[in-house]
Design a protein around this motif. Structure first.
Motif, PDB file in Angstrom:
ATOM      1  N   ASP A  52     -10.147  10.784   2.710  1.00 36.23           N
ATOM      2  CA  ASP A  52      -8.755  10.306   3.830  1.00 36.23           C
ATOM      3  C   ASP A  52      -9.423   9.622   4.580  1.00 36.23           C
ATOM      4  N   PRO A  53      -9.055   8.871   5.082  1.00 32.36           N
ATOM      5  CA  PRO A  53      -8.222   7.889   4.850  1.00 32.36           C
ATOM      6  C   PRO A  53      -8.271   7.035   3.846  1.00 32.36           C
ATOM      7  N   LEU A  54      -7.350   6.062   2.505  1.00 36.61           N
ATOM      8  CA  LEU A  54      -7.799   5.465   1.532  1.00 36.61           C
ATOM      9  C   LEU A  54      -8.367   4.372   2.559  1.00 36.61           C
ATOM     10  N   ALA A  55      -9.132   3.219   1.967  1.00 35.06           N
ATOM     11  CA  ALA A  55      -9.156   1.524   2.260  1.00 35.06           C
ATOM     12  C   ALA A  55      -7.877   0.304   1.407  1.00 35.06           C
ATOM     13  N   TYR A  56      -7.469  -0.119   2.226  1.00 29.52           N
ATOM     14  CA  TYR A  56      -7.115  -0.853   0.789  1.00 29.52           C
ATOM     15  C   TYR A  56      -6.903  -2.744   1.270  1.00 29.52           C
ATOM     16  N   THR A  57      -6.929  -3.185   0.362  1.00 33.43           N
ATOM     17  CA  THR A  57      -7.431  -4.810   0.860  1.00 33.43           C
ATOM     18  C   THR A  57      -6.260  -5.697  -0.034  1.00 33.43           C
ATOM     19  N   ASP A  58      -6.035  -6.668   0.668  1.00 34.66           N
ATOM     20  CA  ASP A  58      -5.317  -7.840  -0.859  1.00 34.66           C
ATOM     21  C   ASP A  58      -6.173  -7.809  -1.740  1.00 34.66           C
ATOM     22  N   VAL A  59      -5.272  -8.764  -2.507  1.00 32.86           N
ATOM     23  CA  VAL A  59      -5.637  -9.224  -4.340  1.00 32.86           C
ATOM     24  C   VAL A  59      -5.991 -10.784  -3.299  1.00 32.86           C
ATOM     25  N   THR A  60      -7.254 -10.999  -4.067  1.00 35.27           N
ATOM     26  CA  THR A  60      -8.085 -11.838  -4.140  1.00 35.27           C
ATOM     27  C   THR A  60      -7.249 -12.726  -3.926  1.00 35.27           C
ATOM     28  N   THR A  61      -7.446 -14.517  -3.670  1.00 37.28           N
ATOM     29  CA  THR A  61      -7.028 -15.773  -3.835  1.00 37.28           C
ATOM     30  C   THR A  61      -7.828 -16.589  -4.685  1.00 37.28           C
ATOM     31  N   ILE A  62      -8.946 -16.398  -5.230  1.00 35.73           N
ATOM     32  CA  ILE A  62     -10.006 -17.552  -5.705  1.00 35.73           C
ATOM     33  C   ILE A  62      -9.398 -16.810  -6.774  1.00 35.73           C
ATOM     34  N   PRO A  77       0.426  -1.073  -0.097  1.00 37.13           N
ATOM     35  CA  PRO A  77       0.396   0.094  -0.003  1.00 37.13           C
ATOM     36  C   PRO A  77       0.709   1.498   0.214  1.00 37.13           C
ATOM     37  N   VAL A  78       0.562   2.250  -0.819  1.00 39.93           N
ATOM     38  CA  VAL A  78       2.009   3.448  -0.948  1.00 39.93           C
ATOM     39  C   VAL A  78       0.330   4.642  -1.233  1.00 39.93           C
ATOM     40  N   GLU A  79       0.110   5.669  -0.754  1.00 36.14           N
ATOM     41  CA  GLU A  79      -0.639   6.687  -1.431  1.00 36.14           C
ATOM     42  C   GLU A  79       0.493   7.779  -1.403  1.00 36.14           C
ATOM     43  N   VAL A  80       0.147   7.685  -3.256  1.00 34.95           N
ATOM     44  CA  VAL A  80       1.470   8.657  -4.131  1.00 34.95           C
ATOM     45  C   VAL A  80       0.494  10.459  -4.264  1.00 34.95           C
ATOM     46  N   ARG A  81       0.793  11.827  -4.193  1.00 33.57           N
ATOM     47  CA  ARG A  81       0.261  12.478  -4.464  1.00 33.57           C
ATOM     48  C   ARG A  81       1.140  13.204  -5.771  1.00 33.57           C
ATOM     49  N   ASN A  82       2.309  13.202  -5.157  1.00 36.03           N
ATOM     50  CA  ASN A  82       3.585  13.933  -6.456  1.00 36.03           C
ATOM     51  C   ASN A  82       3.490  12.840  -7.390  1.00 36.03           C
ATOM     52  N   SER A  83       3.978  13.224  -8.266  1.00 32.46           N
ATOM     53  CA  SER A  83       4.134  12.944  -9.871  1.00 32.46           C
ATOM     54  C   SER A  83       2.875  12.355 -10.670  1.00 32.46           C
ATOM     55  N   LEU A  84       1.969  12.836  -9.765  1.00 30.48           N
ATOM     56  CA  LEU A  84       1.081  12.498 -10.179  1.00 30.48           C
ATOM     57  C   LEU A  84       0.140  13.006 -11.600  1.00 30.48           C
ATOM     58  N   ILE A  85      -0.755  12.125 -12.614  1.00 30.61           N
ATOM     59  CA  ILE A  85      -0.940  12.606 -14.105  1.00 30.61           C
ATOM     60  C   ILE A  85      -2.011  12.076 -13.866  1.00 30.61           C
ATOM     61  N   THR A  86      -3.251  13.055 -14.264  1.00 30.16           N
ATOM     62  CA  THR A  86      -4.776  12.380 -14.615  1.00 30.16           C
ATOM     63  C   THR A  86      -4.903  12.865 -15.948  1.00 30.16           C
ATOM     64  N   LEU A  87      -5.760  11.793 -16.245  1.00 25.44           N
ATOM     65  CA  LEU A  87      -6.722  11.988 -17.256  1.00 25.44           C
ATOM     66  C   LEU A  87      -7.883  11.744 -17.866  1.00 25.44           C
ATOM     67  N   PRO A  88      -8.743  11.765 -18.352  1.00 30.46           N
ATOM     68  CA  PRO A  88     -10.175  12.269 -18.694  1.00 30.46           C
ATOM     69  C   PRO A  88     -10.598  10.435 -19.144  1.00 30.46           C
ATOM     70  N   MET A  89     -11.385  10.608 -18.966  1.00 31.35           N
ATOM     71  CA  MET A  89     -11.875   8.907 -19.849  1.00 31.35           C
ATOM     72  C   MET A  89     -13.433   9.314 -20.228  1.00 31.35           C
ATOM     73  N   THR A  90     -14.166   8.217 -20.793  1.00 31.14           N
ATOM     74  CA  THR A  90     -14.793   8.565 -21.460  1.00 31.14           C
ATOM     75  C   THR A  90     -15.703   7.875 -21.830  1.00 31.14           C
ATOM     76  N   ARG A  91     -17.304   7.530 -20.953  1.00 33.00           N
ATOM     77  CA  ARG A  91     -18.100   6.498 -20.975  1.00 33.00           C
ATOM     78  C   ARG A  91     -18.568   6.019 -22.136  1.00 33.00           C
ATOM     79  N   ARG A  92     -18.634   4.877 -22.717  1.00 38.65           N
ATOM     80  CA  ARG A  92     -19.680   4.678 -23.708  1.00 38.65           C
ATOM     81  C   ARG A  92     -20.961   3.431 -22.966  1.00 38.65           C
TER      82      ARG A  92
END
Length: 282
Positions: free
Chosen positions: A246-256, A19-34
């Motif tokens: 804040d804060p973000l909640a983290y969870t493990d990747v499933t094993t299923i 888990p790592v919360e990073v706010r520097n070097s952030l690059i955000t782009l828009p996405m279009t939903r169809r």
């Protein structure tokens, strides 16, 4: 009832696994939903069937990341897909002025183009490496090229020397191609001459060239109010703090399996006291 409920989601995927919360070097782009449905009733019926499919798979699937689903499970992977909507971003390749719409896919590691508009760039290099990818909902076959990939309006992100597929044939892809942001391991057995090898993902390339400080990509989307609207964001290198509290909640990747191959998690969904989805992997 979902038409009057505000739904939003932030999914953060880290290649590093910690888990790592990073706010520097952030690059955000828009996405279009169809959308690909004619009315809200169709969407609700589809989502009800999809939830039922997840629940049935959870009861029959093995809890083993390295094995196939239990033979007794009547459910096919395609039943878990969501063909009613997708998110796209604009990209360009090399010296070509052509803008392509690529589906943002967290269940794919390979970026490719050619399902709609043809790939046209004088700076591209054909590696002569055949590639074939079969998805839950479609497929493509073609060749790996190397060229500069430019993502977002105004070429917000530029990745020199990016390896990607150029399709000679494709099926059931309602866009110009795919922008793969899934785990790199999903690229195994797709390169026909080197099935044990994989190519770097977009997120990895951005991290290797130090455009972003962490190999992390996050996705944010809001309720849809009209077809083909910019109501989503994809951020490389961190998380956009304006999209969550804040804060973000983290969870493990499933094993299923098969969700363990992707950015799958164990989840349970309730609305008030009503259980919409029992705990399952997805």
């Amino acid at each position: 009832m979902f038409s009057v409920v505000f739904l939003s989601a932030l999914l953060a995927f880290s290649v590093t696994g910690s888990p790592v919360e990073v706010r520097n070097s952030l690059i955000t782009l828009p996405m279009t939903r169809r959308l690909a449905f004619s009315n809200i009733t169709d969407l609700l019926r589809h989502d009800e069937a999809r939830l039922a499919a997840f629940g049935e798979y959870s009861m029959h699937g093995r809890r083993d990341a390295d094995t196939a689903p239990h033979p007794a499970a009547p459910l096919k992977y395609a039943d878990l897909g969501n063909a009613f909507s997708d998110y796209t971003v604009n990209v360009k390749f090399g010296d070509s002025p052509t803008s392509y719409n690529l589906i943002v896919d967290s269940a794919s590691a390979i970026t490719w183009v050619g399902a709609g508009l043809p790939y046209l760039s004088r700076t591209g290099v054909d590696t002569q490496q055949p590639v074939e990818v079969v998805y839950q909902y479609g497929s493509f076959k073609g060749t790996i090229f190397q060229d500069t990939l430019k993502i977002g309006d105004g070429n917000r992100l530029t990745i020199p020397g990016m390896y990607f597929g150029v399709a000679s044939t494709s099926t059931n892809i309602a866009a110009d191609g795919v922008l793969g942001i899934g785990p790199r391991s999903l690229g195994l057995n797709t390169l026909q001459n080197s099935p044990g090898q994989t190519i770097s993902t977009v997120t990895e390339r951005l991290n290797m060239q130090r455009t972003i400080s962490h190999p992390l990509v996050s996705v944010f989307f809001q309720p849809l109010v009209a077809n083909q609207v910019d109501n989503g964001e994809i951020s490389f290198g961190g998380t956009n703090p304006r999209n969550y509290n804040d804060p973000l909640a983290y969870t493990d990747v499933t094993t299923i399996a098969p969700s363990s191959r992707y950015w799958g998690i164990n989840q349970r969904i309730t609305l008030g006291n009503i259980e919409i989805l029992p705990e399952t992997a997805g």
